[in-house]
Design a protein around this motif. Structure first.
Motif, PDB file in Angstrom:
ATOM      1  N   VAL A 169       0.853  -1.179   0.000  1.00 20.57           N
ATOM      2  CA  VAL A 169       0.000   0.000   0.000  1.00 20.57           C
ATOM      3  C   VAL A 169       0.892   1.233   0.000  1.00 20.57           C
ATOM      4  O   VAL A 169       1.813   1.321   0.797  1.00 20.57           O
ATOM      5  N   LYS A 170       0.586   2.143  -0.909  1.00 18.20           N
ATOM      6  CA  LYS A 170       1.374   3.365  -1.032  1.00 18.20           C
ATOM      7  C   LYS A 170       0.463   4.570  -0.795  1.00 18.20           C
ATOM      8  O   LYS A 170      -0.637   4.642  -1.342  1.00 18.20           O
ATOM      9  N   GLU A 171       0.910   5.514   0.048  1.00 14.92           N
ATOM     10  CA  GLU A 171       0.147   6.733   0.281  1.00 14.92           C
ATOM     11  C   GLU A 171       0.392   7.695  -0.881  1.00 14.92           C
ATOM     12  O   GLU A 171       1.530   7.972  -1.240  1.00 14.92           O
ATOM     13  N   ILE A 172      -0.693   8.192  -1.483  1.00 14.44           N
ATOM     14  CA  ILE A 172      -0.565   9.084  -2.643  1.00 14.44           C
ATOM     15  C   ILE A 172      -1.135  10.477  -2.371  1.00 14.44           C
ATOM     16  O   ILE A 172      -1.128  11.330  -3.242  1.00 14.44           O
ATOM     17  N   GLY A 173      -1.626  10.684  -1.175  1.00 15.56           N
ATOM     18  CA  GLY A 173      -2.173  11.984  -0.785  1.00 15.56           C
ATOM     19  C   GLY A 173      -2.730  11.875   0.624  1.00 15.56           C
ATOM     20  O   GLY A 173      -2.646  10.820   1.255  1.00 15.56           O
ATOM     21  N   GLU A 174      -3.306  12.975   1.098  1.00 11.46           N
ATOM     22  CA  GLU A 174      -3.880  12.950   2.434  1.00 11.46           C
ATOM     23  C   GLU A 174      -5.073  12.003   2.470  1.00 11.46           C
ATOM     24  O   GLU A 174      -6.063  12.216   1.767  1.00 11.46           O
ATOM     25  N   ASN A 175      -4.953  10.934   3.236  1.00 11.88           N
ATOM     26  CA  ASN A 175      -5.981   9.891   3.361  1.00 11.88           C
ATOM     27  C   ASN A 175      -6.298   9.187   2.047  1.00 11.88           C
ATOM     28  O   ASN A 175      -7.362   8.606   1.891  1.00 11.88           O
ATOM     29  N   LYS A 176      -5.379   9.231   1.081  1.00 11.75           N
ATOM     30  CA  LYS A 176      -5.564   8.545  -0.208  1.00 11.75           C
ATOM     31  C   LYS A 176      -4.414   7.568  -0.404  1.00 11.75           C
ATOM     32  O   LYS A 176      -3.261   7.903  -0.167  1.00 11.75           O
ATOM     33  N   PHE A 177      -4.768   6.358  -0.860  1.00 15.02           N
ATOM     34  CA  PHE A 177      -3.784   5.291  -0.961  1.00 15.02           C
ATOM     35  C   PHE A 177      -3.952   4.530  -2.262  1.00 15.02           C
ATOM     36  O   PHE A 177      -4.988   4.619  -2.917  1.00 15.02           O
ATOM     37  N   LEU A 178      -2.924   3.759  -2.612  1.00 12.63           N
ATOM     38  CA  LEU A 178      -2.941   2.920  -3.800  1.00 12.63           C
ATOM     39  C   LEU A 178      -2.522   1.508  -3.395  1.00 12.63           C
ATOM     40  O   LEU A 178      -1.476   1.305  -2.797  1.00 12.63           O
ATOM     41  N   TYR A 179      -3.370   0.544  -3.699  1.00 14.60           N
ATOM     42  CA  TYR A 179      -3.111  -0.857  -3.369  1.00 14.60           C
ATOM     43  C   TYR A 179      -2.412  -1.509  -4.560  1.00 14.60           C
ATOM     44  O   TYR A 179      -2.928  -1.481  -5.677  1.00 14.60           O
ATOM     45  N   GLU A 180      -1.252  -2.098  -4.328  1.00 12.29           N
ATOM     46  CA  GLU A 180      -0.478  -2.787  -5.368  1.00 12.29           C
ATOM     47  C   GLU A 180      -0.245  -1.901  -6.599  1.00 12.29           C
ATOM     48  O   GLU A 180      -0.237  -2.398  -7.722  1.00 12.29           O
ATOM     49  N   ASP A 181      -0.101  -0.601  -6.386  1.00 13.33           N
ATOM     50  CA  ASP A 181       0.112   0.371  -7.474  1.00 13.33           C
ATOM     51  C   ASP A 181      -0.990   0.340  -8.531  1.00 13.33           C
ATOM     52  O   ASP A 181      -0.773   0.735  -9.675  1.00 13.33           O
ATOM     53  N   GLN A 182      -2.194  -0.150  -8.165  1.00 12.68           N
ATOM     54  CA  GLN A 182      -3.265  -0.268  -9.141  1.00 12.68           C
ATOM     55  C   GLN A 182      -4.609   0.269  -8.661  1.00 12.68           C
ATOM     56  O   GLN A 182      -5.278   0.983  -9.381  1.00 12.68           O
ATOM     57  N   ILE A 183      -5.029  -0.103  -7.472  1.00  9.65           N
ATOM     58  CA  ILE A 183      -6.387   0.173  -7.012  1.00  9.65           C
ATOM     59  C   ILE A 183      -6.368   1.271  -5.950  1.00  9.65           C
ATOM     60  O   ILE A 183      -5.810   1.086  -4.874  1.00  9.65           O
ATOM     61  N   PRO A 184      -7.002   2.415  -6.242  1.00  6.36           N
ATOM     62  CA  PRO A 184      -7.031   3.493  -5.249  1.00  6.36           C
ATOM     63  C   PRO A 184      -8.097   3.246  -4.180  1.00  6.36           C
ATOM     64  O   PRO A 184      -9.110   2.601  -4.431  1.00  6.36           O
ATOM     65  N   PHE A 185      -7.836   3.742  -2.977  1.00  5.35           N
ATOM     66  CA  PHE A 185      -8.847   3.782  -1.929  1.00  5.35           C
ATOM     67  C   PHE A 185      -8.522   4.950  -1.024  1.00  5.35           C
ATOM     68  O   PHE A 185      -7.420   5.500  -1.061  1.00  5.35           O
ATOM     69  N   GLU A 186      -9.496   5.384  -0.245  1.00  6.37           N
ATOM     70  CA  GLU A 186      -9.283   6.520   0.642  1.00  6.37           C
ATOM     71  C   GLU A 186     -10.027   6.313   1.955  1.00  6.37           C
ATOM     72  O   GLU A 186     -10.877   5.432   2.059  1.00  6.37           O
ATOM     73  N   ILE A 187      -9.685   7.144   2.928  1.00  3.54           N
ATOM     74  CA  ILE A 187     -10.348   7.099   4.222  1.00  3.54           C
ATOM     75  C   ILE A 187     -11.179   8.370   4.341  1.00  3.54           C
ATOM     76  O   ILE A 187     -10.657   9.471   4.255  1.00  3.54           O
ATOM     77  N   LEU A 188     -12.495   8.187   4.519  1.00  4.84           N
ATOM     78  CA  LEU A 188     -13.434   9.300   4.679  1.00  4.84           C
ATOM     79  C   LEU A 188     -14.193   9.124   5.983  1.00  4.84           C
ATOM     80  O   LEU A 188     -14.900   8.128   6.147  1.00  4.84           O
ATOM     81  N   ASP A 189     -14.054  10.063   6.892  1.00  5.90           N
ATOM     82  CA  ASP A 189     -14.755   9.997   8.177  1.00  5.90           C
ATOM     83  C   ASP A 189     -14.587   8.642   8.857  1.00  5.90           C
ATOM     84  O   ASP A 189     -15.543   8.070   9.386  1.00  5.90           O
ATOM     85  N   GLY A 190     -13.389   8.085   8.802  1.00  5.90           N
ATOM     86  CA  GLY A 190     -13.108   6.820   9.461  1.00  5.90           C
ATOM     87  C   GLY A 190     -13.507   5.580   8.686  1.00  5.90           C
ATOM     88  O   GLY A 190     -13.278   4.472   9.131  1.00  5.90           O
ATOM     89  N   ALA A 191     -14.126   5.749   7.518  1.00  6.06           N
ATOM     90  CA  ALA A 191     -14.538   4.605   6.697  1.00  6.06           C
ATOM     91  C   ALA A 191     -13.594   4.492   5.498  1.00  6.06           C
ATOM     92  O   ALA A 191     -13.079   5.491   5.002  1.00  6.06           O
TER      93      ALA A 191
END
Length: 188
Positions: A1-23
Motif C-alpha cells: 500500500v502506497k500513500e498518494i495523498g492525504e488519506n488517499k492510498f494505492l493498493y499494489e500500485d493499481q487500485i485506489p482507496f481513501e479514508i473518509l470519516d473513518g470509513a
C-alpha cells in the motif's frame, strides 16, 4: 500500500482507496467499509484483482457487441446505442450504460450499504440483505414486512434500512448516553 495523498492510498500500485470519516472507500467501485482488513484483504483482492494480481476490469467484452458489467449485468451495443440487458434503458455512451447499471441494478443503494445484496427473486419481487422482501406494485413498491408503500425503489431500500435493519454503526452521546443511528443527529 502506497500513500498518494492525504488519506488517499494505492493498493499494489493499481487500485485506489481513501479514508473518509473513518470509513474506507474503494476508488474502483465506491464500496465502503469500516475495517482496513476487509478493504485490503477481502474486497480489493476479490473484486478487483485477478489470480496473477492484475486489475480485473468491471466491464468485460463477451463478443463484438455484447458486454457484461461486474460479472452479472449484461448489456449490448446495437446500431451505436447501448441497451441494458436487465431493463429497457438505452444510452449512446458506454459509460452512460455502466452508470445506469451501477445505480439501478447493482447491489442496492447507499455507499455504506453496498455490501447488502438486492436480488430480484422473480419479476417484481425483491429480497434485500438476504432477509427483507418487497414487491413492485402499481405505482411503487410495497414492504412485505409492514405493508408500507413507497413510490421509488430507492425509497423502499431506505425504508428497509431505517425501519427494519440494525444500523451498521451507532453513535452514542458521552454526556447523556443516548444512541443515534446517524452522527449528524448526535451533533445536533
Amino acid at each position: 500500500v502506497k500513500e498518494i495523498g492525504e488519506n488517499k492510498f494505492l493498493y499494489e500500485d493499481q487500485i485506489p482507496f481513501e479514508i473518509l470519516d473513518g470509513a474506507y472507500k474503494c476508488g474502483a467501485c465506491e464500496y465502503m467499509c469500516n475495517d482496513r482488513r476487509d478493504m485490503l484483504c477481502v474486497h480489493i483482492p476479490k473484486e478487483h484483482l485477478g489470480a496473477e494480481g492484475e486489475r480485473v476490469p468491471l466491464t468485460k467484452k463477451l463478443d463484438d457487441n455484447k458486454f457484461i458489467y461486474r460479472e452479472k449485468y449484461p448489456f449490448e451495443l446495437v446500431d451505436d446505442v447501448y441497451h441494458c440487458g436487465t431493463c429497457t434503458f438505452t444510452s449512446n455512451r458506454k459509460d452512460g450504460i455502466q452508470a445506469h447499471i451501477k445505480v439501478r441494478h447493482f447491489i442496492g443503494v447507499g455507499r455504506k450499504h453496498r455490501q447488502f445484496n438486492l436480488e430480484e427473486l422473480e419479476p417484481g419481487k425483491f429480497i434485500y440483505a438476504d432477509k427483507y422482501t418487497f414487491q413492485q406494485i402499481e405505482g411503487g413498491f410495497k414492504c412485505d414486512t409492514c405493508q408500507s408503500t413507497k413510490e421509488r425503489r430507492v425509497k423502499m431500500l431506505l425504508h428497509l434500512r431505517s425501519v427494519h435493519m440494525e444500523p451498521l454503526t451507532v453513535h452514542s452521546c458521552d454526556k447523556c448516553g443516548k444512541i443515534f443511528r446517524e452522527r449528524r443527529k448526535l451533533l445536533q
